[in-house]
Design a protein around this motif. Structure first.
Motif: not given
Length: 439
Positions: A380-385, A62-74, A371-375
């Protein structure tokens, strides 16, 4: 809806707070209580340890997915921001309020449980449980009115004390050698249906004790460097919690065999009595109080961030975005504290707590789907992680969450029906608020 600069959250938090709020928002009294119930269901040392480990693997995925989501939309409020962006306003509205409810109920629960433990230490206060609970709530309300720095300092200090207490308990158990460990018998019934059911039932309990692992995401907007701090804190904090949980179970069973701890209401107290004598229960009670103070502090902050985000998006009153000089969403804090005050006075809200568990799992599942939907929707959304082993680990998180949800439905159909009806009734309210927002 426009907001002045004074209603913007301060970027004042860093890595140490993030790790502290993850530990503080996760480790409560659950780990001190649940080992007995799980020992009764599984009755097999290695199966019990593997079950705790499986729960840990689930939160790491879960942390693996949330890390991308939270850094993409902080943004303040966590999960509902991702769900809203992926699936639209109604999905955001529904998941936001689900998330708010399941995070606004715990402060009242923790205040009541703290009062119960205080009464164990001081039996003469037995008739003042509600007063003690309300005193803790009001004290923490005043602390947080003072600003985010107060909450941050208390979170870091109490989380460090909590880790020291649990580490000391683990070491004490392993040093103790007064009881010889009974040989671990090979259980040939591991694959029987009853034991498999017990395993999944135990996993539900265990994931309940891990709940809070994503706490850092609620504060992403206040992080000085979310791109780096959020992934680091999600993984390091989660690994630390997993280590404490697994080692604590191994330590308990080093002192007392599985059969002795089965059905124990407070396994830690039984173990501590063996090690420390009659003072053992007092030691565990003190550890429990520190654990609860730390988790209460975290949950005084979490729902206010969700309510602030909902207010900003027009899903609650506009005054919910008001920030005081200390950086606290003051109206959101007062509303959430009033809710807790009422729950403490009522004194019985187990049904609401069951709703919270359901809602929490639903929100996690929707967040993984987002996460899958936004990919696909916004590549092109910035994804730091970027989530590792995407999309397979995300699919695994969705499948596991769906399994958990089905398990909850099976064991508590009544609450599921009530939540389904509430969901249907929420749509007219959403339309009303949406019209008001556009007016």
């Amino acid at each position: 809806m426009t907001h002045s600069k004074k209603n913007q959250l301060q970027k004042s938090l860093g890595l140490s707070f993030n790790i502290a709020v993850l530990i503080g928002g996760t480790i409560g009294v659950g780990i001190l209580r649940t080992p007995g119930a799980i020992a009764a269901m599984l009755d097999n040392y290695w199966l019990i340890i593997s079950c705790w480990f499986c729960g840990g693997i689930y939160i790491l995925i879960g942390a693996n997915s949330y890390a991308e989501l939270a850094t993409m939309l902080p943004k303040a409020g966590g999960s509902y921001n991702y769900i809203k962006r992926a699936f639209g306003d109604y999905a955001g509205f529904l998941s936001g309020w689900y998330d708010y409810i399941c995070n606004a109920i715990p402060p009242a629960f923790y205040c009541i449980v703290i009062s119960e433990y205080v009464i164990i230490l001081f039996p003469s206060l037995e008739n003042h449980a509600t007063t003690i609970a309300l005193s803790f709530l009001i004290t923490f309300l005043l602390i947080h009115i003072g600003g985010i720095k107060n909450g941050s300092v208390i979170q870091q200090v109490t989380s460090v004390i909590k880790v020291i207490c649990f580490t000391a308990l683990i070491v004490s158990c392993f040093i103790y050698s007064g009881v010889k460990i009974a040989p671990i018998e090979k259980d040939t019934s591991i694959f029987q249906i009853g034991l498999l059911f017990g395993f999944f039932k135990s996993l539900q309990l265990i994931i309940g004790t891990y709940d809070g692992w994503y706490s850092v995401c609620f504060f992403a907007e206040e992080d000085r460097n979310p791109s780096q701090n959020i992934p680091k804190s999600l993984f390091s904090g989660a690994i630390l919690v997993i280590l404490i949980y697994v080692l604590l179970n191994m330590a308990f069973f080093h002192v007392l065999p599985v059969s002795e701890l089965a059905n124990s209401n407070l396994a830690a107290a039984d173990v501590a009595k063996v090690i420390f004598g009659k003072n053992g229960a007092i030691i565990v009670t003190v550890i429990a109080i520190f654990s609860l103070i730390s988790i209460l502090n975290a949950f005084m902050m979490i729902p206010t961030r969700i309510l602030y985000g909902l207010s900003r998006d027009g899903f609650f009153i506009e005054k919910g975005t008001k920030i005081n000089k200390g950086g606290t969403p003051i109206v959101a804090l007062l509303v959430s504290s009033l809710f807790s005050f009422v729950l403490i006075c009522i004194g019985s809200f187990e049904v609401l707590f069951s709703f919270g568990t359901f809602m929490s799992v639903i929100v996690w599942g929707l967040a993984y789907c987002s996460l899958i939907k936004l990919r696909k929707k916004e590549p092109n959304l910035p994804r730091p992680y970027r989530s590792i082993w995407y999309p397979w680990l995300t699919y695994l998180a969705i499948a596991t969450t769906l399994g958990l949800l089905l398990g909850f439905v099976y064991s508590d159909l009544k609450n599921f029906i009530i939540i389904a009806i509430t969901t249907l009734l929420s749509y007219p309210l959403f339309l009303f608020l949406n019209r008001k927002k556009k007016a």
